[in-house]
Structures are given as C-alpha cells and as structure tokens.
Design an enzyme around this catalytic site. Structure first.
Site, PDB file in Angstrom:
ATOM      1  N   ARG A 104      61.123  52.579  20.448  1.00 10.44           N
ATOM      2  CA  ARG A 104      60.735  53.672  20.014  1.00 10.44           C
ATOM      3  C   ARG A 104      60.302  54.358  21.128  1.00 10.44           C
ATOM      4  O   ARG A 104      59.233  54.008  21.912  1.00 10.44           O
ATOM      5  CB  ARG A 104      59.815  53.786  19.009  1.00 10.44           C
ATOM      6  CG  ARG A 104      59.541  55.397  18.435  1.00 10.44           C
ATOM      7  CD  ARG A 104      58.665  55.335  17.165  1.00 10.44           C
ATOM      8  NE  ARG A 104      57.309  54.596  17.411  1.00 10.44           N
ATOM      9  CZ  ARG A 104      56.330  54.825  16.440  1.00 10.44           C
ATOM     10  NH1 ARG A 104      56.565  55.271  15.435  1.00 10.44           N
ATOM     11  NH2 ARG A 104      55.123  54.171  16.740  1.00 10.44           N
ATOM     12  N   THR A 108      58.988  61.081  22.181  1.00 17.13           N
ATOM     13  CA  THR A 108      59.956  61.680  21.221  1.00 17.13           C
ATOM     14  C   THR A 108      59.951  61.029  19.810  1.00 17.13           C
ATOM     15  O   THR A 108      60.360  61.689  18.537  1.00 17.13           O
ATOM     16  CB  THR A 108      61.335  61.688  21.623  1.00 17.13           C
ATOM     17  OG1 THR A 108      61.942  60.484  21.548  1.00 17.13           O
ATOM     18  CG2 THR A 108      61.548  62.523  22.793  1.00 17.13           C
ATOM     19  N   ASP A 200      50.487  47.532  15.224  1.00 20.39           N
ATOM     20  CA  ASP A 200      51.717  47.269  15.553  1.00 20.39           C
ATOM     21  C   ASP A 200      52.361  46.048  15.289  1.00 20.39           C
ATOM     22  O   ASP A 200      51.945  44.786  15.719  1.00 20.39           O
ATOM     23  CB  ASP A 200      51.976  47.402  17.123  1.00 20.39           C
ATOM     24  CG  ASP A 200      53.242  47.478  17.660  1.00 20.39           C
ATOM     25  OD1 ASP A 200      54.002  46.273  17.590  1.00 20.39           O
ATOM     26  OD2 ASP A 200      53.766  48.268  18.427  1.00 20.39           O
ATOM     27  N   ASP A 203      53.595  43.292  18.156  1.00 21.07           N
ATOM     28  CA  ASP A 203      52.408  42.977  19.039  1.00 21.07           C
ATOM     29  C   ASP A 203      51.729  42.005  18.124  1.00 21.07           C
ATOM     30  O   ASP A 203      51.424  40.878  18.622  1.00 21.07           O
ATOM     31  CB  ASP A 203      51.651  43.891  19.377  1.00 21.07           C
ATOM     32  CG  ASP A 203      52.092  44.899  20.447  1.00 21.07           C
ATOM     33  OD1 ASP A 203      52.960  44.424  21.264  1.00 21.07           O
ATOM     34  OD2 ASP A 203      51.602  46.136  20.627  1.00 21.07           O
TER      35      ASP A 203
END
Length: 209
Positions: A104, A108, A200, A203
């Site tokens: 990602r 944006t 996340d 992660d």
C-alpha cells in the site's frame, strides 16, 4: 452489508480478542492467526460443489462425495496473507497455493502490485483469496480484478478483521464476490488503519514492528 458473512462462532471471537491484544507476542500472534483461519475456512468452504463418488467400506459399497472440479486454490495477498495459509491447509491439505504481492502506497493508500504466481489452471478452480485485514478495500479489489482477468469465475474473499469502508468498496466493485470475516470493526482512521483493529498484521506476524 451485501455478500458479507461475519462469523460469530465463540471460538473465533475468543481468539480474535487475544489477536488484538498489544501484549500478544509474534509466536502467539502467528498461531492465533492460523487457528482462526482454519476455523473460518470450515465456514467459507461450506458451499463448495460436490460430485458423487462410490466408496467401498469394510462391509459394503455406498455412495459418497468428493469435491468437484480441479479443487481449491488458496491465494494469500502478500505478505500478511501468508499468516492464514498454514491454518487453511490443515483443513484443505490438497489445496494449491498461489500468491499475489501488493503493497500500500502510504500517501495514496492505493495498492501497488509487485509479484504474482498462480496455478496455470486457476480459471478452473474455486479460489479463496485471503488477507488478514480489509481496510480501504483497495488491495482486495485489485487482487480480485487480477484473478478475474485470468479467467477465474469463483472467488471468495476471507479476512480476519474488516472496516465498513472496505466492505463497501468490494461490494461496489465486485458484487459477485462473497466476503467471509471474523469481525467487522467500526471505521478507518486518517491513516487508513482499522479501528479498533489490531495494528499492522504483517508487522505483528513477522516481528518487523
């Protein structure tokens, strides 16, 4: 929401609570993600097509069933989707595994493709696309679009946690794809993260926080 199946099984909800916990370490996080994926796969495969098959028992012959067609392909969206694959393969050990790599763009929030490897006959298979999080819906939608471009007709998307924004985008862009989710959270924050979420997923799965 259209085409959304939220799985409220007590074992799934119990494990999701520990998965969210900031104190849950990498080893336990991986184990929980795999266990939840396995439990979810049972529901997500509920309507797979079958064909009759004759089987001989120690006593007689009877009618049984086997999965129809070429079988199932599990396609994780890299990298976090890998954390769901082993759990699913425990339930569907003969499934093939394809890979779609997306990341990602932090500005944006749109997905960028960097790797794809799929079985050559994937257009003849039942495909379960997996990613732990359905946030903006961009990665899931792009991966679904790519699978369709390869001739895939039967796609199911499975995730652990999702936001309404992501569900809405997938519904609008791919109204024929069913979404299987362990829990639907409240919203996305200004950075595109699911709230309350679990941080996340990549992660936490791979210890790269």
């Amino acid at each position: 929401m259209k085409n959304l199946r939220v799985m409220d099984h007590p074992l799934i909800q119990h494990k999701i609570t520990y998965l969210r916990d900031i104190e849950t370490k990498t080893k336990e996080f991986r184990e929980l993600a795999g266990e939840i994926a396995m439990l979810m796969a049972y529901e997500a495969t509920q309507n797979l097509p079958l064909v009759e098959h004759s089987v001989t028992t120690p006593l007689t012959t009877c009618k049984g069933f086997k999965l129809a067609g070429r079988g199932v392909v599990v396609v994780p969206i890299l990298r976090a989707g890998l954390g769901m694959v082993d759990g699913m393969l425990k339930l569907i050990p003969n499934a093939s595994v394809g890979h779609i790599g997306l990341y990602r763009d932090e500005e944006t929030l749109e997905p960028m493709e960097y790797y794809v490897k799929l079985p050559k006959d994937i257009m003849e298979r039942e495909v379960i696309l997996v990613d732990p999080m359905l946030a903006t819906g961009g990665s899931a939608s792009q991966a679904i679009s790519y699978l369709k471009s390869q001739g895939v007709k039967n796609i199911r998307f499975m995730c652990l946690i999702g936001a309404p924004e992501g569900v809405q985008r997938v519904n609008e862009e791919h109204p024929d794809v069913k979404i299987f989710m362990a829990t639907l959270d409240d919203h996305l924050n200004q950075h595109g993260y699911i709230v309350p979420g679990l941080g996340d997923a990549g992660d936490r799965l791979f210890g790269t926080e």
